[in-house]
Motif scaffolding. Structure first.
Motif, short mmCIF file in Angstrom:
data_model
loop_
_atom_site.label_atom_id
_atom_site.label_comp_id
_atom_site.label_asym_id
_atom_site.label_seq_id
_atom_site.Cartn_x
_atom_site.Cartn_y
_atom_site.Cartn_z
N PRO A 149 -20.54 -8.70 53.93
CA PRO A 149 -20.60 -7.15 53.62
C PRO A 149 -20.80 -6.73 52.21
N TYR A 150 -21.28 -5.45 51.78
CA TYR A 150 -20.99 -5.11 50.38
C TYR A 150 -19.54 -4.60 50.33
N LYS A 154 -21.82 0.80 53.26
CA LYS A 154 -23.17 0.17 53.77
C LYS A 154 -24.23 1.34 53.55
#
Length: 556
Positions: A149-150, A154
């Motif tokens: 994930p970032y 998100k």
């Protein structure tokens, strides 16, 4: 029992030695062609990739291999640089003309092949010869590996926003005339947002870019400054932006109502549609805190909330004055590396090479020029002369007479760099590189000077990221200033602005064998010779060495 035991072993093996995430190979074909476009109520033919302005984006994930076949169908020599891509042991694919490759000539092609190692975020590609990058440019979007994930919430959607400049005349003619006369080139006629200048005087056809949003949703804006010569402010009326990434390096989130972005830089920022539904101006304007002329055109687009009537009133925004130095300084000083467990800062602490490089613009005699002189750029009083054989090729094959490796690590003649202008502003000419061993640590202090036209210099290093550990106004003090260096979480970038009549200190690990350009990303200064190169020697064994060039490497 034996079956259960074997299943436990298989489970432990999967946990301790997980299967590698498969990387993809992304294939692209870039046809460089002439395309007719209409801007500012005039139609002209420009150089594009696949007929698009801006050019097509490259989409890939961290770890992917990107293969781009570039076919030159125009009258100009062409190269493509993948700005900010580390190019680990793929220096043949870096792209600057006559540095890592000879240009792709008319009717010829070249395949760029590189892997996106340890990078995720936004970068850009652009031509790296003459002024072709005015219209030959596009985005590189590097997504994280699958299931990674970032390090921020998100977003609902992601949007690429490319800022540029537009000339009504042919840009190659603009720079060629300037080089022949010795005078500065003509300024651009407008700035653009995704190829659109927005409403302009005496041009009712000049439309602006529109970003459609839904109330309450958050968008990741991938902002790129592809302008040739202008630092830019970026602002959206009544909205704040949260910066989370610069030059494909995660940052500690900072909330701001304005972004400063220099040519060659990228910024990822989160925009939340949290205002009353309406239409809000997107605006870009130039930054210039000295007397150097600049294109003053403010170009606009709009953020438009969905569900509005056809022609809603636009909420406008006030831009800072073009000489808003405090705004720029405050913004740049607020940037910090994320420095998390997953994305740590790896600032070199022990330094093998400590360089002090003065950068600026001088004046040399020119018998054929209008005033008998011409403007030149220089680093440590050396105006870089482009060779006719690529330096990397000369280095790899041991071809003599192309370059020398005696670039000075300090100014040959020390002076008051930001004080009164010396009487002699003439520079020396040369094709020189600074040589370092593989895995050397390097500190470079870039000192702006007061020659001719002191201004901010966005300086780009190829093949490496660097950490900006310090900056300041006036002359760098080697005794005092290092005491305030940030060696914990300095911002990591590939392009950083040296302030007008000031300095920055950067550090990097020379872990990439090859020849790597360092230059001002104002194209006018690059044309004038404000550039040099590092030569990083091979290390031990094939994994630390530059491989042979590909068979289709263009010839000079």
């Amino acid at each position: 029992m034996a079956y259960r035991f074997s299943m436990i072993l298989i489970f432990l093996a999967a946990v301790l030695f997980p299967a590698p995430v498969e990387s993809a190979v992304r294939h692209y074909k870039f046809n460089v062609v002439m395309t007719n476009v209409t801007k500012l109520c005039a139609t002209k033919s420009i150089v594009t990739v696949n007929g698009k302005f801006p050019g097509p984006p490259i989409y890939a994930r961290e770890g992917d291999t990107v293969i781009v076949k570039v076919i030159n169908n125009v009258q100009y020599n062409v190269t493509i640089h993948w700005h900010g891509v580390r190019q680990l042991r793929t220096g043949w694919a870096d792209g600057p003309g006559y540095i890592t490759q000879c240009p792709i000539q008319t009717g010829q092609s070249y395949v760029y092949n590189f892997t996106l190692t340890g990078q995720r975020g936004t970068l850009l590609w652009h031509a790296h010869i003459s002024w072709l990058r005015a219209t030959l440019h596009g985005a590189i979007v590097i997504l994280p590996k699958k299931k990674v994930p970032y390090p921020f919430p998100k977003p609902h959607k992601e949007k690429v926003i490319i800022l540029g400049e537009w000339w009504k005349s042919d840009v190659e003619t603009v720079i060629n005339q300037a080089m022949q006369t010795g005078l500065p080139p003509n300024l651009s006629d407008a700035h653009t947002i995704n190829g659109r200048p927005g409403p302009a005087p005496n041009c009712s056809l000049s439309s602006g870019y529109t970003l459609n949003v839904k109330s309450g949703k958050t968008y990741l804006l991938r902002i790129i400054n592809a302008a040739l010569n202008d630092d830019l402010f970026f602002k959206i009326a009544n909205h704040n932006l949260t910066v989370v990434d610069v030059d494909a390096c995660y940052t500690k989130p900072i909330k701001t109502d304005i972004i400063f972005i220099a040519p060659g830089q990228t910024t990822n920022a989160l925009l939340t549609a949290d205002q009353a539904p309406g239409k809000y101006s997107i605006a870009i304007s130039p930054f210039m805190d000295t007397v150097v002329p600049v294109d003053n055109m403010i170009s606009t687009g709009a953020v438009r909330y969905k569900g509005l009537p056809p022609f809603p009133k636009t909420t406008l925004t006030a831009m800072p004055p073009k000489n808003a130095t405090p705004v720029v300084k405050s913004y740049l000083n607020s940037l910090r590396s994320l420095n998390s467990k997953q994305f740590p800062s790896k600032v070199p602490l022990d330094i093998d090479h400590s360089l002090f490089l003065t950068i600026g613009v001088g004046m040399n005699p020119c018998a054929t020029c209008v005033n008998g002189t011409k403007s030149v750029g220089d680093i440590n009083n050396i105006t870089f002369v482009m060779p006719t054989t690529a330096i990397l090729q000369a280095h790899y094959y041991g071809i003599g007479g192309v370059f020398t490796d005696d670039f000075p690590g300090n100014p040959p003649m020390p002076f008051n760099y930001t004080g009164s202008v010396p009487t002699n502003m003439q520079t020396m000419n040369g094709t020189k590189v600074y040589r370092v061993a593989y895995n050397s640590t390097v500190q470079v202090v870039l000192q702006g000077t007061s020659f001719i036209a002191p201004e901010s210099h966005p300086t780009h290093l190829h093949g490496h990221n660097f950490y900006t550990v310090g900056s300041g106004s006036g002359n760098y003090d080697p005794e005092k200033d290092p005491k305030s260096f940030n060696l914990v979480d300095p911002v990591e970038r590939n392009t950083m602005s040296v302030p007008t009549a000031g300095w920055i200190a950067i550090r990097f690990l020379a872990d990439n064998p090859g020849v790597w350009f360092l230059h001002c990303h104002l194209e006018v200064h690059t044309s004038w010779g404000l550039k040099m190169a590092f030569l990083v020697d091979d290390g031990e064994g094939p994994t630390q060495s530059l491989p042979p060039p590909p068979s289709d490497l263009p010839k000079c």
